[in-house]
Design a protein around this motif. Structure first.
Motif, PDB file in Angstrom:
ATOM      1  N   MET A   1      21.927  -1.766 -49.441  1.00  0.00           N
ATOM      2  CA  MET A   1      21.971  -2.358 -50.592  1.00  0.00           C
ATOM      3  C   MET A   1      21.217  -3.569 -50.191  1.00  0.00           C
ATOM      4  O   MET A   1      21.315  -4.413 -49.394  1.00  0.00           O
ATOM      5  CB  MET A   1      23.247  -2.524 -50.799  1.00  0.00           C
ATOM      6  CG  MET A   1      23.179  -2.731 -52.568  1.00  0.00           C
ATOM      7  SD  MET A   1      22.887  -4.468 -52.946  1.00  0.00           S
ATOM      8  CE  MET A   1      24.675  -5.240 -53.003  1.00  0.00           C
TER       9      MET A   1
ATOM     10  N   CYS B   1      20.852  -7.317 -56.562  1.00  0.00           N
ATOM     11  CA  CYS B   1      22.010  -6.796 -57.246  1.00  0.00           C
ATOM     12  C   CYS B   1      22.506  -7.775 -58.453  1.00  0.00           C
ATOM     13  O   CYS B   1      22.599  -8.980 -58.134  1.00  0.00           O
ATOM     14  CB  CYS B   1      23.200  -6.766 -56.337  1.00  0.00           C
ATOM     15  SG  CYS B   1      24.619  -6.034 -56.957  1.00  0.00           S
ATOM     16  N   ILE B   2      22.845  -6.979 -59.366  1.00  0.00           N
ATOM     17  CA  ILE B   2      23.451  -8.008 -60.694  1.00  0.00           C
ATOM     18  C   ILE B   2      24.995  -7.826 -60.546  1.00  0.00           C
ATOM     19  O   ILE B   2      25.714  -8.164 -61.562  1.00  0.00           O
ATOM     20  CB  ILE B   2      22.612  -7.624 -61.787  1.00  0.00           C
ATOM     21  CG1 ILE B   2      22.963  -6.347 -62.065  1.00  0.00           C
ATOM     22  CG2 ILE B   2      21.367  -8.351 -61.903  1.00  0.00           C
ATOM     23  CD1 ILE B   2      22.464  -5.967 -63.608  1.00  0.00           C
ATOM     24  N   PHE B   3      25.418  -6.954 -59.836  1.00  0.00           N
ATOM     25  CA  PHE B   3      27.250  -6.902 -59.830  1.00  0.00           C
ATOM     26  C   PHE B   3      27.432  -6.353 -61.137  1.00  0.00           C
ATOM     27  O   PHE B   3      28.505  -6.768 -61.553  1.00  0.00           O
ATOM     28  CB  PHE B   3      27.833  -8.193 -59.431  1.00  0.00           C
ATOM     29  CG  PHE B   3      27.388  -8.704 -58.124  1.00  0.00           C
ATOM     30  CD1 PHE B   3      27.696  -7.930 -56.958  1.00  0.00           C
ATOM     31  CD2 PHE B   3      26.537  -9.811 -57.763  1.00  0.00           C
ATOM     32  CE1 PHE B   3      27.534  -8.762 -55.784  1.00  0.00           C
ATOM     33  CE2 PHE B   3      26.087 -10.286 -56.817  1.00  0.00           C
ATOM     34  CZ  PHE B   3      26.639  -9.481 -55.517  1.00  0.00           C
ATOM     35  N   CYS B   4      26.779  -5.191 -61.300  1.00  0.00           N
ATOM     36  CA  CYS B   4      27.269  -4.741 -62.776  1.00  0.00           C
ATOM     37  C   CYS B   4      28.091  -3.603 -62.641  1.00  0.00           C
ATOM     38  O   CYS B   4      28.673  -2.964 -63.581  1.00  0.00           O
ATOM     39  CB  CYS B   4      25.922  -3.943 -63.390  1.00  0.00           C
ATOM     40  SG  CYS B   4      25.242  -2.555 -62.380  1.00  0.00           S
ATOM     41  N   LYS B   5      28.422  -3.113 -61.385  1.00  0.00           N
ATOM     42  CA  LYS B   5      29.677  -2.137 -61.093  1.00  0.00           C
ATOM     43  C   LYS B   5      29.053  -0.593 -61.300  1.00  0.00           C
ATOM     44  O   LYS B   5      30.046  -0.035 -61.237  1.00  0.00           O
ATOM     45  CB  LYS B   5      30.708  -2.551 -61.932  1.00  0.00           C
ATOM     46  CG  LYS B   5      31.588  -3.550 -61.175  1.00  0.00           C
ATOM     47  CD  LYS B   5      32.934  -3.793 -62.169  1.00  0.00           C
ATOM     48  CE  LYS B   5      34.067  -4.699 -61.301  1.00  0.00           C
ATOM     49  NZ  LYS B   5      34.952  -3.847 -60.659  1.00  0.00           N
ATOM     50  N   ARG B   6      27.914  -0.551 -61.723  1.00  0.00           N
ATOM     51  CA  ARG B   6      27.667   1.017 -62.089  1.00  0.00           C
ATOM     52  C   ARG B   6      27.904   1.794 -60.885  1.00  0.00           C
ATOM     53  O   ARG B   6      28.346   2.850 -61.001  1.00  0.00           O
ATOM     54  CB  ARG B   6      26.113   0.851 -62.644  1.00  0.00           C
ATOM     55  CG  ARG B   6      26.187   0.599 -64.144  1.00  0.00           C
ATOM     56  CD  ARG B   6      24.734   1.044 -64.599  1.00  0.00           C
ATOM     57  NE  ARG B   6      24.693   2.460 -64.776  1.00  0.00           N
ATOM     58  CZ  ARG B   6      23.965   3.235 -65.224  1.00  0.00           C
ATOM     59  NH1 ARG B   6      22.983   2.592 -66.056  1.00  0.00           N
ATOM     60  NH2 ARG B   6      23.882   4.467 -65.432  1.00  0.00           N
ATOM     61  N   CYS B   7      27.496   1.276 -59.795  1.00  0.00           N
ATOM     62  CA  CYS B   7      27.760   2.061 -58.558  1.00  0.00           C
ATOM     63  C   CYS B   7      29.028   2.479 -58.257  1.00  0.00           C
ATOM     64  O   CYS B   7      29.448   3.541 -57.715  1.00  0.00           O
ATOM     65  CB  CYS B   7      26.759   1.529 -57.432  1.00  0.00           C
ATOM     66  SG  CYS B   7      27.243  -0.186 -57.248  1.00  0.00           S
TER      67      CYS B   7
ATOM     68  N   VAL C   1      32.878  -3.317 -56.019  1.00  0.00           N
ATOM     69  CA  VAL C   1      31.901  -4.586 -56.423  1.00  0.00           C
ATOM     70  C   VAL C   1      32.867  -5.609 -56.857  1.00  0.00           C
ATOM     71  O   VAL C   1      33.632  -5.095 -57.664  1.00  0.00           O
ATOM     72  CB  VAL C   1      30.949  -4.032 -57.143  1.00  0.00           C
ATOM     73  CG1 VAL C   1      30.076  -5.313 -57.735  1.00  0.00           C
ATOM     74  CG2 VAL C   1      30.191  -3.144 -56.790  1.00  0.00           C
TER      75      VAL C   1
ATOM     76  N   TRP D   1      29.895  -6.985 -52.479  1.00  0.00           N
ATOM     77  CA  TRP D   1      29.624  -5.544 -52.807  1.00  0.00           C
ATOM     78  C   TRP D   1      29.809  -4.928 -51.384  1.00  0.00           C
ATOM     79  O   TRP D   1      29.303  -5.357 -50.340  1.00  0.00           O
ATOM     80  CB  TRP D   1      28.122  -5.356 -53.058  1.00  0.00           C
ATOM     81  CG  TRP D   1      27.517  -3.940 -53.161  1.00  0.00           C
ATOM     82  CD1 TRP D   1      27.459  -3.190 -54.508  1.00  0.00           C
ATOM     83  CD2 TRP D   1      27.469  -3.119 -52.173  1.00  0.00           C
ATOM     84  NE1 TRP D   1      26.992  -2.213 -54.239  1.00  0.00           N
ATOM     85  CE2 TRP D   1      26.655  -2.030 -52.887  1.00  0.00           C
ATOM     86  CE3 TRP D   1      27.275  -3.060 -50.959  1.00  0.00           C
ATOM     87  CZ2 TRP D   1      26.276  -0.643 -52.183  1.00  0.00           C
ATOM     88  CZ3 TRP D   1      26.904  -1.952 -50.282  1.00  0.00           C
ATOM     89  CH2 TRP D   1      26.291  -0.756 -51.011  1.00  0.00           C
TER      90      TRP D   1
ATOM     91  N   CYS E   1      21.708   2.826 -60.096  1.00  0.00           N
ATOM     92  CA  CYS E   1      21.680   1.346 -60.034  1.00  0.00           C
ATOM     93  C   CYS E   1      20.424   1.011 -60.793  1.00  0.00           C
ATOM     94  O   CYS E   1      19.458   1.255 -60.898  1.00  0.00           O
ATOM     95  CB  CYS E   1      21.218   1.040 -58.776  1.00  0.00           C
ATOM     96  SG  CYS E   1      21.134  -0.683 -58.475  1.00  0.00           S
ATOM     97  N   PRO E   2      20.602   0.061 -61.924  1.00  0.00           N
ATOM     98  CA  PRO E   2      19.770  -0.343 -62.656  1.00  0.00           C
ATOM     99  C   PRO E   2      18.684  -1.082 -62.107  1.00  0.00           C
ATOM    100  O   PRO E   2      17.833  -1.062 -62.916  1.00  0.00           O
ATOM    101  CB  PRO E   2      20.360  -0.912 -63.840  1.00  0.00           C
ATOM    102  CG  PRO E   2      21.544  -1.524 -63.397  1.00  0.00           C
ATOM    103  CD  PRO E   2      22.010  -0.613 -62.363  1.00  0.00           C
ATOM    104  N   LYS E   3      19.185  -1.600 -61.250  1.00  0.00           N
ATOM    105  CA  LYS E   3      17.895  -2.547 -60.507  1.00  0.00           C
ATOM    106  C   LYS E   3      17.157  -1.956 -59.304  1.00  0.00           C
ATOM    107  O   LYS E   3      16.500  -2.441 -58.687  1.00  0.00           O
ATOM    108  CB  LYS E   3      18.555  -3.785 -60.250  1.00  0.00           C
ATOM    109  CG  LYS E   3      19.099  -4.770 -61.245  1.00  0.00           C
ATOM    110  CD  LYS E   3      18.000  -5.686 -61.751  1.00  0.00           C
ATOM    111  CE  LYS E   3      18.347  -6.335 -62.995  1.00  0.00           C
ATOM    112  NZ  LYS E   3      17.082  -7.029 -63.503  1.00  0.00           N
TER     113      LYS E   3
ATOM    114  N   CYS F   1      18.459  -1.402 -56.519  1.00  0.00           N
ATOM    115  CA  CYS F   1      18.717  -2.208 -55.214  1.00  0.00           C
ATOM    116  C   CYS F   1      19.257  -1.311 -53.952  1.00  0.00           C
ATOM    117  O   CYS F   1      19.343  -1.871 -52.875  1.00  0.00           O
ATOM    118  CB  CYS F   1      19.776  -3.337 -55.279  1.00  0.00           C
ATOM    119  SG  CYS F   1      20.199  -3.801 -56.973  1.00  0.00           S
ATOM    120  N   ILE F   2      19.752  -0.045 -54.355  1.00  0.00           N
ATOM    121  CA  ILE F   2      20.021   0.657 -53.328  1.00  0.00           C
ATOM    122  C   ILE F   2      19.263   1.652 -52.587  1.00  0.00           C
ATOM    123  O   ILE F   2      18.490   2.342 -53.631  1.00  0.00           O
ATOM    124  CB  ILE F   2      21.552   1.348 -53.500  1.00  0.00           C
ATOM    125  CG1 ILE F   2      22.691   0.425 -54.110  1.00  0.00           C
ATOM    126  CG2 ILE F   2      22.002   2.142 -52.513  1.00  0.00           C
ATOM    127  CD1 ILE F   2      23.841   1.066 -54.607  1.00  0.00           C
TER     128      ILE F   2
END
Ligand code: SF4
Ligand code: SF4
Lengths: 125, 287, 361
Positions: free
Chosen positions: A38, A43-49, A60, A67, A84-86, A88-89
């Protein structure tokens, strides 16, 4: 018996199909699921992952902006990479050696590179 | 001390050292060649030595103290039979001593509770029963040719034994296949790779240094039988060497192109095939 | 009375990659009775499948078993798709077929290798595994994993096989097939192999029906039972017929499996040739499963059955798995009774191709 004879002779003359493993290693195929990484900068720390990860390998924390991946739990399914919306992974084809170390990614702290490894045991403290 | 004693001691020491090194290397070559026949890279030639050293360095765990006794007996008699053969003693006695080694192994297998080891011991007895008569017949044949039961008499014989005993030689190939524990004859010990039915057969309950002793004992056994085969072209050691090399490769080849059989089949082949061939040859000498 | 020995065959035994225990009651070397002891690797996966949501379950279900993981995922996905009323795209159906057959190939190769090893035929074992490596490479190149494909998804497949990769795959498989041509006659005609497997562990047609045999065990006894004829995935569009042998002995089971390997090569080639264009997955947004269903697919070892009950929420109420090895244990016990010890490992146990981790889940 004779059916095998030709095969045995052919084998003896051919170059071996195996390799001297730790010394000579085969490159994984491009799409292999080896391990994930990652990039904490995006990362926006959205917790989706965390929500989608089947074995709950990712934790997260929005407050602490951390994370944490437990590579022992991760089954390298690649679900987090997809959700991941961004983006980043990233999935890398090489396998990571077995480790008892959790990988913690922290944004804006640490040694400036935003990356720190810490042993599992200290995590409880 | 008379000079004979000194020369015998020298031969003994040389045989023990030579047998150890040669046995290890031969096992290594065996494994390497087998690997190549299977299209694998295979272990280095010196791997058997590494294995024995590693086993030797392990903790000594034994099911019961008798195991150690039997393992050492096996090693001792294997070495003794080789030494006596090199010294040119009486063939029948040498055979008897080498049979002692096998018996020690069987007892070692019987001394533990494991059903695998026990059943394997039963089968080892069958193997002995299959191989020994062929060996005895071979020796009778040798006696008929040279008129003497000592091994020393054979090199002095003007003609190579193979000329007079071709069928005995073929029969011996079967017996030695059994003794070298090669497929398709390997029903008891699973020494090489037949581990599926009986785990590791007689060796199942041996571990660490005790297993190392058995391993080295097997090297000596192997060398013993190869030297014994070499007697068939004793006057010229170069041709004998060639003969042995091709025999060895033949055994490996057969090992690699056949599956393991059941013990009843083994008895059939060894008695009907092996003893039949040897008996025909011997009878022919009588006529 | 004759002396009886009880041999604990397993749970750790070189012939088993997985822990199954058979308590063999022996008289001399003859098996009088065999008692199976199961449960060494029970992991509670069915219960866990009720805790996770139904999409995550695909990854869990795949890990039920290492060898036929794709078949489990396929079966589960088909079940969920039928519950939410989703028709997967054509390309996905064909891709699923290809992967399912690849899974069958590598499973049968594994079995063949183990059989050769059990017969004390080490060199044959090595040849089979060399061949299997090619198939594993193909699997890794197309799915990204060697054992756990992770390529089946509810609504389709996770990744496409682009056409050039498909061509390369077929080329590699041709190579594997050629190598199999070298090995197959050895297995089928070799004197020692035949001697040790023919007329052993006979299960007649009636017995096979009565004992509930499935898969190659049933087919070797003359029952033409192959779930692929149901036409799931792309099997309905491909030409094949179940491979049936009449003898019912271990040799017949070997023949069935070897022929199935060739059949798999053929099916993959057919599927690659008729591969339709288009997308490979459909989104399943906001669709939730409801109701109950039973799904069946043909695993390498036989019929695999899933029962799924859902209640319209994200979590399923019940996932029940019936694996082929479980169904084949009664025929196995039948084969073992009266067998010689030397034949237990090689012949009887391996001829049903046991897969314990999916039996116990
Ligand atoms: S790869 Fe899969 S298991 Fe690993 S962290 Fe991502 S979602 Fe979780
Ligand atoms: S999904 Fe992506 S952005 Fe969201 S927490 Fe995970 S890594 Fe960060």
């Amino acid at each position: 018996m004779l059916e095998m004879l030709g095969n045995v002779i052919k084998n003896t003359l051919a170059t071996p199909a195996t390799r001297r493993f730790p010394a000579v290693q085969r490159e994984p195929f491009p799409g292999t699921r080896g391990h994930i990484r990652m990039d904490s900068d995006c990362c926006i720390f959205c917790k989706r992952c965390e929500i989608h990860c089947p074995p709950d390998a990712i934790v997260v924390d929005r407050q602490d902006r951390t994370w944490i991946l437990d590579p022992n739990r991760c089954i390298v399914c690649g679900k987090c990479v997809e959700v991941c919306p961004k983006d980043c992974i990233t999935m890398f084809p090489h396998h990571r050696a077995v480790t008892r170390v959790r990988i913690r990614e922290i944004r804006g702290e640490d040694d400036g590179r935003g990356r720190r490894l810490e042993p599992m045991a200290t995590k409880e403290e | 001390m008379n000079p004979l004693f000194w020369s015998w001691s020298a031969v003994t020491i040389a045989t023990v050292l030579g047998g150890f090194l040669l046995g290890g290397f031969l096992t290594g070559i065996d494994r390497k060649l087998t690997a190549r026949m299977q299209n694998r890279v295979g272990p280095p030639i010196v791997q058997p030595f590494f294995d024995v050293i590693k086993l030797w360095g392990k903790e000594r765990v034994m099911v019961n103290p008798m195991q150690l006794l039997y393992a050492n007996t096996y090693l001792f008699f294997s070495v003794a039979s080789l030494v006596l053969l090199i010294l040119g003693w009486d063939l029948l006695m040498i055979l008897f001593i080498s049979a002692f080694a096998s018996v020690a192994l069987v007892l070692g297998g019987y001394s533990v509770e494991s059903p695998y080891a026990r059943i394997a011991s039963q089968r080892e007895i069958i193997q002995i029963a299959a191989a020994e008569p062929v060996l005895v017949l071979a020796m009778v044949g040798m006696f008929l040719v040279t008129g003497d039961f000592t091994a020393a008499a054979i090199p002095e014989h003007p003609r190579p034994l193979l000329v007079d005993l071709p069928l005995v030689f073929v029969a011996l190939l079967i017996a030695i296949g059994i003794k070298l524990r090669k497929s398709p004859f390997d029903v008891s010990t699973s020494a090489h790779h037949a581990h599926q039915e009986l785990v590791r057969g007689i060796y199942t309950e041996f571990a660490g240094p005790t297993l190392a002793v058995l391993e080295v004992g097997h090297w000596f056994e192997m060398i013993f039988f190869l030297v014994f085969l070499g007697l068939f072209w004793a006057p010229d050691w170069r041709i004998a060497g060639l003969l042995l090399t091709s025999t060895f490769i033949l055994e490996l080849l057969v090992d690699n192109i056949s599956a393991r059989y059941t013990w009843s089949w083994l008895l059939k082949v060894a008695w009907v095939g092996g003893m039949g061939l040897a008996a025909v040859n011997v009878a022919w000498l009588y006529l | 009375m004759r002396q009886r020995t009880v041999i604990p065959f397993g749970p750790q035994h070189p012939v088993f990659p997985e822990p199954l225990q058979l308590k063999l009651h022996l008289e001399e070397e003859r098996v009088i009775e065999a008692i199976p002891v199961l449960g060494y690797v029970h992991r509670g996966l069915e219960k866990l499948a009720e805790q996770k949501d139904f999409v995550q379950n695909v990854f869990l279900i795949e890990r039920l078993c290492g060898i036929c993981s794709f078949m489990h995922a396929l079966c589960y996905c088909q079940g969920i798709e039928s519950l939410i009323g989703l028709q997967v795209p054509d390309r996905a159906r064909f891709l699923r077929t290809i992967w399912a057959e690849l899974a069958r190939l590598h499973s049968h190769h594994l079995w063949l290798g183990l059989l050769a090893d059990a017969l004390g035929f080490e060199s044959l074992f090595m040849q089979v595994f060399r061949n299997r490596e090619i198939i594993m490479d193909v699997i890794e190149a197309t799915t990204g994993g060697r054992m756990i494909f992770c390529s089946c998804l509810i609504g389709g497949v996770r990744r496409d096989i682009p056409n050039d990769l498909l061509k390369e795959t077929i080329a590699r498989l041709d190579q594997a097939e050629k190598l199999l041509d070298q090995i197959a006659p050895v297995i089928l005609a070799e004197y020692t192999v035949k001697e040790r497997t023919a007329n052993l562990g006979i299960v007649t047609k009636e017995q096979a029906r009565k004992l509930g045999a499935v898969g190659p065990v049933a087919r070797a006894s003359g029952i033409a039972m192959d779930m692929r004829t149901l036409g799931y995935a792309a099997y309905g569009d491909l030409d094949f017929a179940p491979i049936v042998e009449e003898a019912g002995d271990c040799y017949a089971r070997i023949v069935v499996r070897v022929k199935e390997m060739y059949q798999s090569f053929d099916l993959i080639k057919q599927a690659a040739k008729r591969m339709p264009k288009g997308e490979h997955a459909l989104p399943i947004k906001r669709l939730l499963p409801d109701g109950e269903t039973v799904v069946r697919v043909e695993q390498p070892r036989g019929e695999l059955m899933y029962y799924i009950r859902a209640n319209g929420s994200k979590k399923l109420e019940r996932v029940r798995v019936r694996t082929p090895t479980y169904a084949n244990i009664p025929p196995l016990l039948h084969m073992l009774t009266g067998a010689q010890l030397a034949n237990v490992a090689a012949v009887a146990v391996l001829s049903i191709d046991p897969c314990i981790s999916c039996v116990e889940r």
